[in-house]
Design a protein around this motif. Structure first.
Motif, short mmCIF file in Angstrom:
data_model
loop_
_atom_site.label_atom_id
_atom_site.label_comp_id
_atom_site.label_asym_id
_atom_site.label_seq_id
_atom_site.Cartn_x
_atom_site.Cartn_y
_atom_site.Cartn_z
N SER A 241 0.82 -1.21 0.00
CA SER A 241 0.00 0.00 0.00
C SER A 241 0.85 1.26 0.00
O SER A 241 0.51 2.25 -0.65
N TYR A 242 1.96 1.23 0.72
CA TYR A 242 2.82 2.40 0.83
C TYR A 242 4.27 1.92 0.93
O TYR A 242 4.65 1.28 1.91
N SER A 243 5.06 2.21 -0.09
CA SER A 243 6.41 1.64 -0.18
C SER A 243 7.32 2.09 0.95
O SER A 243 8.23 1.36 1.35
N LYS A 244 7.11 3.28 1.49
CA LYS A 244 7.95 3.78 2.57
C LYS A 244 7.81 2.94 3.85
O LYS A 244 8.66 3.00 4.75
N GLU A 245 6.73 2.17 3.94
CA GLU A 245 6.49 1.35 5.12
C GLU A 245 7.05 -0.06 4.98
O GLU A 245 6.91 -0.88 5.90
N LEU A 246 7.71 -0.34 3.87
CA LEU A 246 8.20 -1.70 3.61
C LEU A 246 9.12 -2.18 4.73
O LEU A 246 10.10 -1.53 5.06
N GLY A 247 8.77 -3.32 5.32
CA GLY A 247 9.61 -3.95 6.34
C GLY A 247 9.50 -3.35 7.72
O GLY A 247 10.16 -3.84 8.66
N ARG A 248 8.70 -2.31 7.89
CA ARG A 248 8.63 -1.65 9.21
C ARG A 248 8.06 -2.61 10.25
O ARG A 248 7.00 -3.18 10.07
N LEU A 249 8.80 -2.76 11.35
CA LEU A 249 8.39 -3.66 12.42
C LEU A 249 7.29 -3.03 13.25
O LEU A 249 7.42 -1.89 13.70
N ILE A 250 6.21 -3.77 13.45
CA ILE A 250 5.09 -3.23 14.23
C ILE A 250 4.75 -4.08 15.45
O ILE A 250 4.08 -3.59 16.36
N GLU A 251 5.24 -5.33 15.50
CA GLU A 251 4.97 -6.18 16.67
C GLU A 251 6.10 -7.17 16.89
O GLU A 251 6.69 -7.67 15.92
N VAL A 252 6.40 -7.47 18.14
CA VAL A 252 7.32 -8.54 18.54
C VAL A 252 6.61 -9.39 19.58
O VAL A 252 6.23 -8.89 20.65
N ASP A 253 6.41 -10.65 19.23
CA ASP A 253 5.67 -11.56 20.10
C ASP A 253 4.31 -10.98 20.51
O ASP A 253 3.88 -11.08 21.67
N GLY A 254 3.64 -10.34 19.57
CA GLY A 254 2.31 -9.80 19.81
C GLY A 254 2.28 -8.47 20.52
O GLY A 254 1.20 -7.89 20.71
N GLU A 255 3.44 -7.95 20.93
CA GLU A 255 3.51 -6.67 21.63
C GLU A 255 3.91 -5.55 20.68
O GLU A 255 4.82 -5.72 19.86
N LYS A 256 3.26 -4.40 20.81
CA LYS A 256 3.53 -3.26 19.93
C LYS A 256 4.68 -2.39 20.43
O LYS A 256 5.10 -1.44 19.77
N GLU A 257 5.20 -2.69 21.61
CA GLU A 257 6.38 -2.02 22.14
C GLU A 257 6.95 -2.86 23.27
O GLU A 257 6.31 -3.81 23.74
#
Length: 533
Positions: A241-257
């Motif tokens: 949808s938006y190339s600038k967001e490619l690969g951006r990490l948004i969750e680790v083990d279900g946590e957003k931070e």
């Protein structure tokens, strides 16, 4: 005149098309194509490479072999000698992949496999013996000294049973045992102190195993938990949808931070998972990623442009910062009152083990660390953390993640083995995890830039052709404007004396009338009428 005018108009059109295509249209087409092809769509080749690298990474380990262990035990300055590289092939794969079309995300679990490469290791073998500080003895004492110093006496009582009556804090053993197979921790004793410490070791050391023939003998290895095992589950954006967001990490083990650090900014994920980056990045944006090994964000900064394997690339580099002077990194300080010196990062909160990360040989760290021992020779060309990055496609041609792991060594009279030790940050080993693009992937990238170069040359030639045609059109136009028109004498008389033309026309008309009359007379006097006459 008409031909030169057509040439003029045509050449102007060619120039406009060439310039327009060169300045905007061609670039727009290329950018659109790149954004479409580098996203993690299921039909794209880059997705297959991202999910499973078609070649192993280079994983090299260098140990700081201690040459004077007994002297250090009595408080003298350590002397170390680097031994390595022990070369492993690291195969990386992402498994249990789940796509979310609505969120434009992809969730996966990393799976890594390490295999010793004897050919690249040369004369070094994984059954070589090395001497380093004992990671479990020193680590265990450090944790208790920091969190519960009242229990140091129990730790002191347990060392003899668990570690077979050690005489020093150092361990001498095989490389493969230390890294993957495991070193023995004897928890067979029924004494209170050994049993209490062993129960803590079992729950607090990540990935600890035990011998198949005796479950009371634990096996500790420094990299064993990472080998042939599933790690933290990650969710990244696919960039469709938006190339600038490619690969951006948004969750680790279900946590957003995470919740390790003192500010929400440091706890938030800022960047990719480190394995893919958006295309068409500006140099000053840097390369941002989140390191699951350090549990923190990292930014690799632009240094300069260069050429690598016939491709124009940017060189980026980074270090571990300076908590003592940089306000943005104060959040990574071990506590509100204690911040480490330049180039050192405390991994205790992230790993659960009291390890400290630096660049190899204490490169870019405070000079006091290097002065504490003998045998270190920091060299930016060998020990820096850098990337050679092609910005248009977002492809790293070469990347080397280099990190050194250290223990904080301090004396304490409550543990006999630690009573005379010097105080210093003691290096154990450093590793390099690197990728050097080769084979079909490199050829495809080189082919792309060759085609772009040829297309660029064609546009320049098209513009040059239009300019040449325009010059010819202008030349012929001026040439025709200065030419002298030559007309015939008759035409000149006609234009000079219009009456002359009228007299001729009259004489011609009279002659035509006389002829017509004679034809009529001849027709009337034929046959019997002529005889009668």
């Amino acid at each position: 005149m008409a031909a030169s005018q057509k040439l003029l108009y045509s050449s102007v059109v060619v120039i406009i098309i060439g310039v327009f295509t060169k300045l905007w249209l061609f670039g727009a087409i290329v950018r659109f194509g790149i954004k479409d092809q580098v996203s993690l769509k299921k039909s794209n080749e880059v997705r297959a490479v991202y999910l499973k690298l078609p070649f192993p990474l280079n994983f090299k380990l260098y140990f700081f072999n201690v040459t004077n262990p007994q002297e250090i035990q009595n408080g003298e300055k350590p002397i170390v000698n680097e031994v390595g590289p022990y070369w492993y092939d690291e195969f990386k794969e992402k498994v249990d992949v789940v796509d979310n079309e609505t969120e434009d995300s992809l969730t996966y679990t990393p799976y890594d496999l390490y295999q010793f490469n004897q050919n690249k290791s040369g004369s070094l073998r994984d059954d070589d013996y090395i001497t380093i500080i004992h990671p479990v003895i020193v680590g265990m004492v450090n944790i208790v000294m920091k969190n519960s110093p009242v229990f140091l006496s129990i730790v002191n009582q347990s060392l003899e049973a668990i570690f077979n009556n050690p005489k020093t804090i150092f361990f001498t053993g095989r490389v493969k045992d230390l890294l993957f197979d495991g070193i023995d921790l004897n928890c067979t004793s029924s004494g209170f102190a050994p049993k209490a410490i062993c129960s803590q070791l079992k729950t607090q050391i990540p990935g600890i195993k035990y011998r198949q023939d005796n479950e009371n003998i634990y096996l500790f290895s420094m990299l064993g938990p990472r080998n042939a095992s599933h790690n933290k589950r990650l969710k990244v954006l696919r960039g469709i949808s938006y190339s600038k967001e490619l690969g951006r990490l948004i969750e680790v083990d279900g946590e957003k931070e995470v919740s390790f650090w003192s500010t929400s900014k440091c706890n938030s994920f800022d960047g990719t998972d480190g394995w893919i980056f958006p295309p068409l990045l500006a140099a000053d944006e840097g390369l941002k990623s989140y390191s699951t090994d350090l549990c923190r964000n990292m930014k690799v900064n632009y240094v300069n442009d260069t050429v690598y394997k016939k491709i124009h690339v940017r060189y980026y580099e980074t270090n571990l910062g300076d908590q003592s002077t940089n306000a943005e990194e104060k959040c990574y300080c071990p506590s509100e009152d204690i911040c480490l010196k330049k180039g050192v990062f405390d991994m205790t909160k992230c790993m659960g083990v009291p390890l400290y990360a630096t660049l190899p040989h204490f490169l870019y760290t405070d000079e006091s660390y290097i002065e504490q021992l003998t045998g270190l020779r920091p060299d930016p060309s060998k020990h820096s953390l850098g990337v050679l990055f092609e910005p248009m496609t977002g492809t790293p041609l070469f990347a080397a993640k280099r990190m050194q792991f250290n223990y904080d060594l301090n004396p304490t009279t409550k543990v006999a083995l630690f009573s005379k030790l010097p105080s210093l940050l003691f290096p154990i080993f450093w590793l390099e995890e690197s990728i050097d693009l080769e084979g079909d992937l490199l050829k495809k990238l080189q082919t792309i830039f060759l085609l772009l170069f040829l297309a660029d040359i064609f546009l320049y030639l098209l513009i040059l052709f239009g300019v040449c045609c325009l010059a010819m059109a202008i030349y012929f136009r001026f040439k025709n404007r200065n030419a002298i028109a030559i007309t015939s004498v008759t035409e000149a008389r006609s234009y000079e004396n219009p009456g002359f033309l009228n007299n001729d026309m009259k004489r011609s008309n009279k002659k035509a009338g006389f002829t017509e009359k004679m034809e009529n007379i001849n027709h009337a006097l034929t046959g019997h009428e002529f005889d009668r006459y």
